[in-house]
Design a protein around this motif. Structure first.
Motif, short mmCIF file in Angstrom:
data_model
loop_
_atom_site.label_atom_id
_atom_site.label_comp_id
_atom_site.label_asym_id
_atom_site.label_seq_id
_atom_site.Cartn_x
_atom_site.Cartn_y
_atom_site.Cartn_z
N ASP A 137 19.42 -40.09 17.37
CA ASP A 137 20.11 -41.51 17.91
C ASP A 137 20.22 -42.34 16.57
OD1 ASP A 137 17.22 -41.35 17.43
OD2 ASP A 137 16.76 -42.23 19.52
N ALA A 138 20.57 -43.40 16.93
CA ALA A 138 21.11 -44.61 16.23
C ALA A 138 20.59 -45.91 16.35
CB ALA A 138 22.66 -44.56 15.92
N VAL A 139 20.39 -46.68 15.20
CA VAL A 139 20.18 -48.19 15.20
C VAL A 139 21.24 -48.95 14.30
CG1 VAL A 139 17.60 -47.80 15.61
CG2 VAL A 139 18.24 -48.01 13.20
N ARG A 140 21.19 -50.22 14.72
CA ARG A 140 22.00 -51.08 13.67
C ARG A 140 20.97 -51.82 13.11
NH1 ARG A 140 26.53 -52.95 18.27
NH2 ARG A 140 27.78 -50.76 18.22
N ARG A 179 16.99 -36.35 7.74
CA ARG A 179 18.30 -36.38 7.68
C ARG A 179 18.89 -37.80 8.14
NH1 ARG A 179 17.43 -31.74 9.56
NH2 ARG A 179 18.60 -32.18 11.56
N MET A 180 19.54 -38.52 7.23
CA MET A 180 20.16 -39.77 7.83
C MET A 180 21.58 -40.02 7.34
SD MET A 180 17.93 -41.37 9.45
CE MET A 180 16.07 -41.13 9.84
N THR A 181 22.21 -40.66 8.16
CA THR A 181 23.64 -41.19 7.71
C THR A 181 23.82 -42.61 7.82
OG1 THR A 181 24.73 -40.90 9.75
CG2 THR A 181 24.78 -39.11 8.20
N PHE A 182 24.38 -43.48 7.02
CA PHE A 182 24.73 -44.81 6.77
C PHE A 182 26.07 -45.06 6.90
CE2 PHE A 182 20.84 -43.39 4.85
CZ PHE A 182 19.86 -44.22 5.36
N LYS A 183 26.43 -46.22 7.99
CA LYS A 183 27.88 -46.36 8.08
C LYS A 183 28.04 -48.02 8.25
CE LYS A 183 31.64 -45.88 10.95
NZ LYS A 183 32.21 -45.17 12.51
N LYS A 184 28.76 -48.68 7.30
CA LYS A 184 28.90 -49.84 7.51
C LYS A 184 29.95 -50.23 8.56
CE LYS A 184 30.40 -53.99 4.97
NZ LYS A 184 30.86 -54.66 3.68
N LEU A 185 29.41 -51.47 9.45
CA LEU A 185 30.05 -51.76 10.65
C LEU A 185 30.70 -53.19 10.38
CD1 LEU A 185 27.33 -50.66 13.51
CD2 LEU A 185 29.42 -49.17 12.60
N THR A 186 31.86 -53.30 11.21
CA THR A 186 32.47 -54.51 10.93
C THR A 186 32.44 -55.51 12.00
OG1 THR A 186 34.55 -53.77 12.03
CG2 THR A 186 34.71 -53.29 9.47
N GLY A 215 20.31 -40.39 12.56
CA GLY A 215 19.89 -38.96 12.27
C GLY A 215 18.54 -38.74 12.78
N HIS A 216 17.85 -37.80 11.96
CA HIS A 216 16.58 -37.24 12.37
C HIS A 216 15.59 -37.57 11.39
CE1 HIS A 216 18.35 -34.44 15.70
NE2 HIS A 216 19.27 -34.95 15.00
N GLY A 217 14.47 -38.31 11.55
CA GLY A 217 13.63 -38.57 10.71
C GLY A 217 13.07 -40.11 10.89
N THR A 218 12.45 -40.77 9.74
CA THR A 218 11.91 -41.98 9.88
C THR A 218 12.78 -42.80 8.63
OG1 THR A 218 9.91 -41.31 10.72
CG2 THR A 218 10.02 -43.47 9.62
N GLU A 242 18.59 -51.57 18.62
CA GLU A 242 18.67 -50.40 19.12
C GLU A 242 20.15 -50.45 19.30
OE1 GLU A 242 16.57 -48.12 21.77
OE2 GLU A 242 14.75 -49.51 21.68
N ALA A 243 20.90 -49.16 19.09
CA ALA A 243 22.40 -49.00 19.04
C ALA A 243 22.85 -49.51 20.36
CB ALA A 243 22.74 -47.64 18.83
N GLY A 244 22.07 -49.31 21.63
CA GLY A 244 22.66 -49.58 23.02
C GLY A 244 22.66 -51.02 23.23
#
Length: 212
Positions: free
Chosen positions: A19-22, A34-41, A67-70, A101-103
């Protein structure tokens, strides 16, 4: 579903399982897995949110972490406070918002004189829905209950955030230090009524409205 855990009072660990967080841009201090990072406008609200925030002057630079992890978050060694939302709305200055949380939905709302008295603009960030958010304060914040029978009056320099069905109004020309024969000019107090919580920090910011 992301799991939020405080490690001490100034570090937040968020466990992710796909899942994701902002999070506030630049607030990640470490991660495993394993994590991915994406800038949001627009604070995660897209083009419309970006335009709204530019017009209102409310700045919110956000990244999505997935991603998956901490992943561990912190910002300038400020205190971190966890807030759980159950369909209600949280009002918080954008600079005090660390992770959601992303939701949860974010937006901006007009706050009137309170923003002007703090020097933070006339608008503030809103977070609403179901989930957790992490907010920051200068020193550990205290959540004070507001009810119809027990309204609350707060120094604007100590205010951090509020949530629930809460109405706010303003009193000018009177400060807590005025009662002690001190004070430095016109200032404001914020009065909260309704049903909800107000988060107050033990450190008073200097405001445009005077020393409060």
């Amino acid at each position: 579903m992301a799991v939020f855990r405080l490690q001490g009072s100034r570090m937040l660990a968020v466990e992710l399982d796909g899942d994701a967080v902002r999070a506030k841009s630049g607030s990640m201090v470490a991660y495993d897995g394993r994590m991915t990072f994406k800038k949001l406008t627009g604070g995660g609200e897209g083009l419309r949110g970006m335009v709204t925030r530019r017009l209102t002057g409310e700045q919110l630079s956000v990244m999505e972490v997935k991603g998956h992890g901490t992943c561990w978050f912190a910002d300038r060694a400020t205190e971190i406070n966890l807030v759980r939302l159950t369909g209600d709305r949280l009002h918080v200055e954008s600079g005090n918002l660390l992770v959601t949380e992303a939701g949860l939905r974010t937006g901006t709302t007009f706050t009137g004189l309170r923003g002007a008295s703090q020097g933070g603009g006339l608008f503030t960030t809103t977070v609403e829905g179901h989930g957790q958010a992490a907010i920051m304060s200068e020193g550990p914040a205290v959540a004070l209950r507001v009810s119809d029978r027990h309204p609350l009056t707060v120094d604007p320099g100590a205010y951090v955030a509020h949530q629930g069905n809460v109405r706010q109004s303003f009193q000018s020309g009177v400060t807590f230090r005025t009662f002690l024969g001190e004070g430095g000019g016109e200032a404001f107090q914020i009065r909260f009524e309704g049903e909800g919580l107000v988060y107050v920090q033990p450190s008073e910011r200097t405001t445009f409205a005077g020393e409060v």
